[in-house]
Scaffold this motif. Structure first.
Motif, PDB file in Angstrom:
ATOM      1  N   VAL A 119     -50.449  61.061-140.185  1.00  0.00           N
ATOM      2  CA  VAL A 119     -50.257  60.339-138.935  1.00  0.00           C
ATOM      3  C   VAL A 119     -50.153  61.367-137.810  1.00  0.00           C
ATOM      4  N   PRO A 120     -50.910  61.218-136.731  1.00  0.00           N
ATOM      5  CA  PRO A 120     -50.814  62.165-135.610  1.00  0.00           C
ATOM      6  C   PRO A 120     -49.394  62.242-135.057  1.00  0.00           C
ATOM      7  N   CYS A 121     -49.121  63.356-134.361  1.00  0.00           N
ATOM      8  CA  CYS A 121     -47.802  63.573-133.769  1.00  0.00           C
ATOM      9  C   CYS A 121     -47.857  63.427-132.253  1.00  0.00           C
ATOM     10  N   GLN A 176     -41.966  44.430-140.031  1.00  0.00           N
ATOM     11  CA  GLN A 176     -43.219  43.713-139.801  1.00  0.00           C
ATOM     12  C   GLN A 176     -44.254  43.953-140.889  1.00  0.00           C
ATOM     13  N   TYR A 177     -44.226  45.164-141.480  1.00  0.00           N
ATOM     14  CA  TYR A 177     -45.334  45.545-142.359  1.00  0.00           C
ATOM     15  C   TYR A 177     -44.922  45.785-143.808  1.00  0.00           C
ATOM     16  N   LEU A 195     -48.978  55.404-135.930  1.00  0.00           N
ATOM     17  CA  LEU A 195     -48.535  54.821-137.197  1.00  0.00           C
ATOM     18  C   LEU A 195     -48.834  53.327-137.234  1.00  0.00           C
ATOM     19  N   LYS A 196     -48.548  52.636-136.151  1.00  0.00           N
ATOM     20  CA  LYS A 196     -48.779  51.188-136.117  1.00  0.00           C
ATOM     21  C   LYS A 196     -50.254  50.870-136.330  1.00  0.00           C
ATOM     22  N   ALA A 197     -51.133  51.666-135.748  1.00  0.00           N
ATOM     23  CA  ALA A 197     -52.566  51.438-135.924  1.00  0.00           C
ATOM     24  C   ALA A 197     -52.971  51.584-137.384  1.00  0.00           C
ATOM     25  N   ILE A 216     -39.566  53.468-136.684  1.00  0.00           N
ATOM     26  CA  ILE A 216     -40.245  53.298-137.973  1.00  0.00           C
ATOM     27  C   ILE A 216     -39.611  52.155-138.754  1.00  0.00           C
ATOM     28  N   LEU A 217     -38.291  52.076-138.737  1.00  0.00           N
ATOM     29  CA  LEU A 217     -37.601  50.991-139.437  1.00  0.00           C
ATOM     30  C   LEU A 217     -37.903  49.634-138.806  1.00  0.00           C
TER      31      LEU A 217
END
Length: 460
Positions: free
Chosen positions: A168-170, A217-218, A181-183, A211-212
């Motif tokens: 995941v990019p920073c 949702q995911y 991250l969502k993408a 993140i939590l």
């Protein structure tokens, strides 16, 4: 004197006390020790060979993640070697196995967990391997994701376990980018998100609260790789954003921790913690031989490793007995001092025209660079200062960071290459806070000499 030796006199007394526990046994015939002259010769040869090391215990060593064990850890570990217990099973090390359970229980309580499954292991790599092995068993063929600044071990472990992995990019502070991250989560393939609580390069802490929130949702697992930064949950001088991360660590599914870093232990001592004790069923196995002296759960039945040094558990237990993992205690205060040292050095770097800052430290790692017009020149100067400082007995480290991480912060830099080499310091020792002035003077001396060689003037 650089190496602490005064504590050795306590070892003889403790060894005599240990020996009293076996006095009822018939006297045994000891195999003769090697010739004392030969033994001394070889041991002194070892000492001579070991001089070929950097001065890791000294405050002027501020480079890699090398923190000397506490004297109580060294002594307790050595004392245990006269018994050499194996914490694979209660029968092979009843005392040290119980000490391990008590010690990991104190670590779990430090994170606010009352129910958990935990044990020691050889280090952060093994702790992370067990966490991802469990994740792979619970969510078959689902992708593991970690930030681009996460430790390389996660991608390597996923290769060993044959689990799909994605970086995941920073963001510009070397933390996992939540939007990126969502993408990735939108594709519906992620089973576990690794949140790094203290990256090895910059000490950055991933935004765990966000993140939590995405987890609701995911529906993915969250593993916290807190190998480096986990103990900072006890520090009292974190900024509000970083504090919010530690305040919600108890909500993750698993945590990896390295007591052989900030926990003052010898290598290798790692720890893996799972919030749900029922994952112990994944470790169930049968063996053609077994131990019969206890009906309790063997530590070897909740670990991927088999033989494990009981001495590591003894050392950790003794250290936590002397320095409890409590807010406001001596152990916590020393963590705060390490972070204070990083803040002190950051302030000096920030005010000096000859340096460029990256971003404020979240823990006790600081990354900065000499000031120059291009990425290639910055890298060249960083390497030269690194070498010159070492010649002056100040030992720093280097960090290669990608262009994408710093181009927003360093907008005036000519990015003539896709990465830049920076100076890096891990101010892990609490006494670093007392040595910042001396560290700064040596750093300035090294920088001035390098700049003179390259014909660069220093303002102010």
């Amino acid at each position: 004197m650089v190496l602490e030796k005064s504590s050795l006199k306590v070892l003889q007394e403790a060894l005599e006390e240990l020996d009293t526990g076996f006095q009822k046994l018939p006297r045994r015939r000891f195999e003769p020790l090697p010739d004392q002259i030969a033994l001394r010769r070889v041991l002194l040869e070892v000492a001579e060979r070991m001089k070929d090391n950097y001065p890791y215990p000294h405050p002027l060593y501020a480079g890699q993640m090398l923190k000397p064990p506490h004297p109580i850890a060294r002594l307790a570990y050595t004392l245990a070697l006269w018994i050499n217990p194996n914490n694979h099973a209660l029968d092979a090390g009843p005392a040290s196995s119980m000490m391990e359970k008590e010690a990991v229980g104190e670590i779990a309580n430090m994170f606010g967990w009352q129910t958990y499954l935990s044990h020691l292991c050889s280090g952060g790599t093994m702790a992370n391997l067990e966490a991802l092995w469990v994740a792979g068993n619970l969510q078959k063929n689902r992708t593991i994701v970690a930030s681009q600044q996460a430790h390389y071990t996660h991608q390597r472990i996923c290769g060993v376990l044959r689990l799909p992995f994605q970086e995941v990019p920073c963001d510009h502070r070397a933390r996992m980018d939540v939007d990126a991250l969502k993408a990735i989560l939108e594709k519906g393939e992620v089973g576990t998100v690794v949140a790094t609580i203290g990256t090895t390069a910059t000490g950055s802490v991933d935004p765990l609260p966000e993140i939590l929130e995405l987890q609701t949702q995911y529906n993915f697992r969250v593993h916290a790789d807190a190998a480096y930064g986990g103990y900072f949950t006890l520090a009292e001088n974190l900024d509000a954003e970083t504090r919010s991360v530690f305040d919600c660590l108890q909500q993750v599914d698993s945590i990896a921790l390295d007591p052989h870093k900030h926990g003052l232990q010898p290598y290798g001592c790692g720890c893996i913690l799972f919030h749900d004790p029922s994952i112990g069923t994944l470790y169930k196995h049968d063996s053609p031989y077994t131990y019969f002296s206890s009906s309790e759960l063997h530590l070897g039945e909740i670990s991927l490793e088999c033989s494990r040094p009981g001495a590591s558990a003894v050392a950790l237990w003794a250290t936590q007995r002397l320095l409890p993992l409590t807010p406001g205690g001596e152990f916590a205060a020393d963590l705060s001092r390490s972070r204070q040292a990083a803040l002190m050095l950051y302030e000096k770097v920030q005010q000096a025209s000859q340096y460029r800052v990256t971003f404020a430290p979240q823990l006790d790692i600081l990354v900065w660079s000499p000031s120059a017009e291009s990425a290639s020149k910055i890298s060249q100067l960083s390497q030269a200062i690194f070498k010159e400082a070492a010649d002056l007995d100040l030992h720093l480290a280097l960090a290669d960071l990608p262009k994408e991480l710093l181009e927003e912060v360093w907008q005036d830099v000519d990015w003539d290459q896709d990465h830049v080499t920076c100076l890096r310091s891990c101010l892990m020792k609490p006494e670093h806070a007392d040595w910042i002035e001396e560290i700064w003077q040596i750093l300035e001396q090294a920088t001035r000499k390098v700049f003179e060689v390259y014909g660069i003037g220093i303002q102010g």
